[in-house]
Motif scaffolding. Structure first.
Motif, short mmCIF file in Angstrom:
data_model
loop_
_atom_site.label_atom_id
_atom_site.label_comp_id
_atom_site.label_asym_id
_atom_site.label_seq_id
_atom_site.Cartn_x
_atom_site.Cartn_y
_atom_site.Cartn_z
N SER A 164 0.83 -1.20 0.00
CA SER A 164 0.00 0.00 0.00
C SER A 164 0.87 1.25 0.00
CB SER A 164 -0.90 0.01 1.24
OG SER A 164 -1.65 1.19 1.28
N PRO A 165 0.47 2.26 -0.78
CA PRO A 165 1.26 3.49 -0.82
C PRO A 165 1.04 4.41 0.39
CG PRO A 165 -0.62 3.68 -2.27
CD PRO A 165 -0.62 2.27 -1.73
N GLY A 166 0.08 4.12 1.21
CA GLY A 166 -0.19 4.99 2.35
C GLY A 166 -0.73 4.22 3.54
N TYR A 167 -0.90 4.92 4.64
CA TYR A 167 -1.45 4.37 5.89
C TYR A 167 -0.60 3.25 6.47
CZ TYR A 167 -5.64 6.85 4.35
OH TYR A 167 -6.51 7.81 3.92
N ARG A 168 0.67 3.21 6.14
CA ARG A 168 1.55 2.14 6.60
C ARG A 168 1.78 2.17 8.11
NH1 ARG A 168 4.27 -0.11 2.18
NH2 ARG A 168 6.15 -0.52 3.36
N PHE A 169 1.51 3.30 8.75
CA PHE A 169 1.70 3.44 10.19
C PHE A 169 0.77 2.54 10.99
CE2 PHE A 169 -1.05 6.75 8.51
CZ PHE A 169 -2.24 6.50 9.20
N GLY A 170 -0.26 2.02 10.35
CA GLY A 170 -1.21 1.14 11.03
C GLY A 170 -0.79 -0.31 11.03
N GLY A 171 0.34 -0.60 10.41
CA GLY A 171 0.79 -1.98 10.32
C GLY A 171 0.27 -2.66 9.07
N PHE A 172 0.61 -3.94 8.95
CA PHE A 172 0.25 -4.70 7.76
C PHE A 172 -0.67 -5.88 8.10
CE2 PHE A 172 4.51 -2.92 6.65
CZ PHE A 172 4.04 -1.98 5.74
N VAL A 173 -1.57 -6.17 7.18
CA VAL A 173 -2.56 -7.22 7.36
C VAL A 173 -1.91 -8.56 7.75
CG1 VAL A 173 -4.30 -8.62 6.16
CG2 VAL A 173 -4.28 -6.12 5.88
N PRO A 174 -0.85 -9.02 7.08
CA PRO A 174 -0.29 -10.33 7.46
C PRO A 174 0.20 -10.39 8.91
CG PRO A 174 0.51 -9.68 5.31
CD PRO A 174 -0.20 -8.49 5.88
N PHE A 175 0.77 -9.31 9.42
CA PHE A 175 1.23 -9.28 10.81
C PHE A 175 0.06 -9.53 11.76
CE2 PHE A 175 1.50 -6.77 14.73
CZ PHE A 175 2.58 -7.38 15.34
N PHE A 176 -1.03 -8.79 11.57
CA PHE A 176 -2.17 -8.95 12.47
C PHE A 176 -2.82 -10.33 12.30
CE2 PHE A 176 -1.60 -4.40 12.58
CZ PHE A 176 -1.72 -4.15 13.94
N GLY A 177 -2.82 -10.85 11.09
CA GLY A 177 -3.32 -12.21 10.89
C GLY A 177 -2.52 -13.24 11.68
N ARG A 178 -1.21 -13.09 11.67
CA ARG A 178 -0.35 -14.01 12.45
C ARG A 178 -0.59 -13.88 13.95
NH1 ARG A 178 3.38 -12.23 8.61
NH2 ARG A 178 4.34 -10.80 10.10
N GLU A 179 -1.06 -12.73 14.38
CA GLU A 179 -1.31 -12.50 15.81
C GLU A 179 -2.73 -12.89 16.22
OE1 GLU A 179 1.16 -11.73 17.93
OE2 GLU A 179 2.42 -11.90 16.15
N GLY A 180 -3.49 -13.50 15.30
CA GLY A 180 -4.81 -14.01 15.64
C GLY A 180 -5.98 -13.11 15.28
N PHE A 181 -5.72 -11.96 14.67
CA PHE A 181 -6.79 -11.06 14.26
C PHE A 181 -7.47 -11.61 13.01
CE2 PHE A 181 -4.43 -8.45 17.07
CZ PHE A 181 -5.16 -7.32 17.39
N GLN A 182 -8.77 -11.38 12.91
CA GLN A 182 -9.56 -11.82 11.76
C GLN A 182 -10.07 -10.60 10.99
OE1 GLN A 182 -10.17 -15.18 11.04
NE2 GLN A 182 -8.67 -15.51 12.67
N GLU A 183 -10.16 -10.74 9.69
CA GLU A 183 -10.71 -9.67 8.84
C GLU A 183 -12.17 -9.44 9.20
OE1 GLU A 183 -10.03 -7.03 5.58
OE2 GLU A 183 -8.67 -8.72 5.89
N ALA A 184 -12.53 -8.17 9.47
CA ALA A 184 -13.91 -7.85 9.84
C ALA A 184 -14.56 -6.87 8.87
CB ALA A 184 -13.94 -7.26 11.25
N GLY A 185 -13.79 -6.33 7.92
CA GLY A 185 -14.35 -5.39 6.97
C GLY A 185 -13.28 -4.45 6.45
N MET A 186 -13.72 -3.38 5.81
CA MET A 186 -12.81 -2.38 5.27
C MET A 186 -13.17 -1.02 5.85
SD MET A 186 -10.65 -3.85 3.17
CE MET A 186 -9.97 -2.47 2.24
#
Length: 103
Positions: A57-79
């Protein structure tokens, strides 16, 4: 539990992380996230949300990356907009609250 976009005191959020360049890829963000999870659980939150983007992604990188949160047990809930994903970790506070109520 609150739906994506609804406000709730039971759903906590981590919105951004800043780690100095020389400390990146050393586990600092994981330690910060673990501390946030522990604090949210201690306060009785039912869920913790994050708003990461995909790595290219070209922006909003300060929020972290989807794969990191997925590895930590977070699930996709929307956009949230066109780039930020809503990732949610269920903290199981509903079960612990039920136990506290019975005691």
């Amino acid at each position: 539990m609150a739906a994506v976009g609804e406000q709730s005191d039971l759903v906590w959020s981590v919105t951004c992380f800043y780690v100095q360049r020389e400390f990146r890829r050393s586990g600092v963000m994981r330690a910060l996230l673990k501390a946030a999870i522990a604090e949210a659980r201690k306060a009785g939150a039912m869920a913790l949300e994050a708003y990461p983007v995909v790595p290219d992604s070209p922006g909003y990188r300060f929020g972290g990356f989807v794969p990191f949160f997925g590895r930590e047990g977070f699930q996709e809930a929307g956009m949230l907009g066109s780039r930020r994903h809503v990732m949610r970790l269920n903290l199981g506070a509903e079960k612990s609250r039920a136990r506290q109520t019975r005691a």
